[in-house]
Motif scaffolding. Structure first.
Motif, PDB file in Angstrom:
ATOM      1  N   THR A 277       3.496  -5.883   3.750  1.00  0.00           N
ATOM      2  CA  THR A 277       2.714  -4.858   4.783  1.00  0.00           C
ATOM      3  C   THR A 277       3.891  -4.362   5.666  1.00  0.00           C
ATOM      4  O   THR A 277       4.527  -5.193   6.356  1.00  0.00           O
ATOM      5  CB  THR A 277       1.726  -5.809   5.499  1.00  0.00           C
TER       6      THR A 277
ATOM      7  N   ALA B  71       3.920  -1.770   8.325  1.00  0.00           N
ATOM      8  CA  ALA B  71       3.321  -0.795   9.420  1.00  0.00           C
ATOM      9  C   ALA B  71       3.875  -1.063  10.682  1.00  0.00           C
ATOM     10  O   ALA B  71       3.166  -1.262  11.624  1.00  0.00           O
ATOM     11  CB  ALA B  71       1.674  -1.285   9.196  1.00  0.00           C
TER      12      ALA B  71
ATOM     13  N   ASP C 183       1.445   3.178   2.066  1.00  0.00           N
ATOM     14  CA  ASP C 183       1.572   3.540   3.648  1.00  0.00           C
ATOM     15  C   ASP C 183       2.599   4.494   4.097  1.00  0.00           C
ATOM     16  O   ASP C 183       3.845   4.444   3.659  1.00  0.00           O
ATOM     17  CB  ASP C 183       2.060   1.916   4.220  1.00  0.00           C
ATOM     18  N   THR C 184       2.172   5.232   4.836  1.00  0.00           N
ATOM     19  CA  THR C 184       2.982   6.536   5.332  1.00  0.00           C
ATOM     20  C   THR C 184       4.048   5.819   6.418  1.00  0.00           C
ATOM     21  O   THR C 184       5.016   6.271   6.556  1.00  0.00           O
ATOM     22  CB  THR C 184       2.373   7.409   6.224  1.00  0.00           C
ATOM     23  N   HIS C 185       4.150   4.652   6.587  1.00  0.00           N
ATOM     24  CA  HIS C 185       5.050   3.833   7.403  1.00  0.00           C
ATOM     25  C   HIS C 185       6.034   3.091   6.910  1.00  0.00           C
ATOM     26  O   HIS C 185       6.892   2.553   7.494  1.00  0.00           O
ATOM     27  CB  HIS C 185       4.337   3.235   8.699  1.00  0.00           C
TER      28      HIS C 185
ATOM     29  N   ASP D 138       0.805  -1.050  -0.037  1.00  0.00           N
ATOM     30  CA  ASP D 138      -0.063  -0.032   0.014  1.00  0.00           C
ATOM     31  C   ASP D 138       0.773   1.291   0.108  1.00  0.00           C
ATOM     32  O   ASP D 138       1.956   1.092   0.381  1.00  0.00           O
ATOM     33  CB  ASP D 138      -0.862   0.119   1.253  1.00  0.00           C
TER      34      ASP D 138
END
Length: 156
Positions: A124, A126, A62-64, A60
């Motif tokens: 993923t 995160a 993802d900001t992380h 994604d």
């Protein structure tokens, strides 16, 4: 007389070069083609200390992703230069939990690979807190292949 030339995509050539420049990944379980390739690339990025390359594997926007990749490289980068075994759980149709076993350090890392919105496999990413990124999975067996299936004893 025509000339026949071979066509190789840059992506294919990069993968082949990476494959020949790194230690082979040992595999337990039943990965899909996409999950295996993503995990293999993640281990290569860890071994190379390539934060940006690892973050680029995020499934994604993802900001992380970058901070997580930085944490993973710091925690596991050195260990990824040695022997690594990936233990694949679940069926691998759209998502797989994978436990990485780093032989050199004895560390383990649970990761998740899954199909993103663009129908490609990714990670993923995160875990922006360094402490979360380095947590040993409590459900995983101490050695690869010890439990047989994530669904036979690991939490969902």
């Amino acid at each position: 007389m025509g000339v026949l030339t071979g066509c190789t995509s840059d992506e294919s050539l990069t993968y082949q070069t990476d494959y020949s420049n790194h230690r082979p990944l040992r595999v337990v379980g039943y990965p899909s083609t996409g999950s295996l390739r993503t995990v293999q690339e993640a281990v290569w990025r860890l071994a190379d200390g390539d934060v940006e390359g690892l973050a680029a594997l995020a499934v994604d926007d993802d900001t992380h992703a970058t901070s997580t990749a930085r944490n993973w490289v710091k925690a596991f980068g050195s260990a990824a230069r040695g022997d690594v075994t990936a233990d694949f759980y679940d069926d691998g149709l759209v998502r797989q939990v994978v436990v990485l076993y780093f032989a050199r350090s004895g560390l383990t890392k649970e990761i998740e690979v899954r199909v993103g919105e663009d129908d490609t496999w990714g990670l993923t990413l995160a875990e922006p807190d360094p402490a979360d990124a380095a947590v040993t999975p409590t459900w995983a067996p101490p050695t690869p292949g010890g439990s047989g299936s994530r669904t036979s004893g690991a939490p969902s």
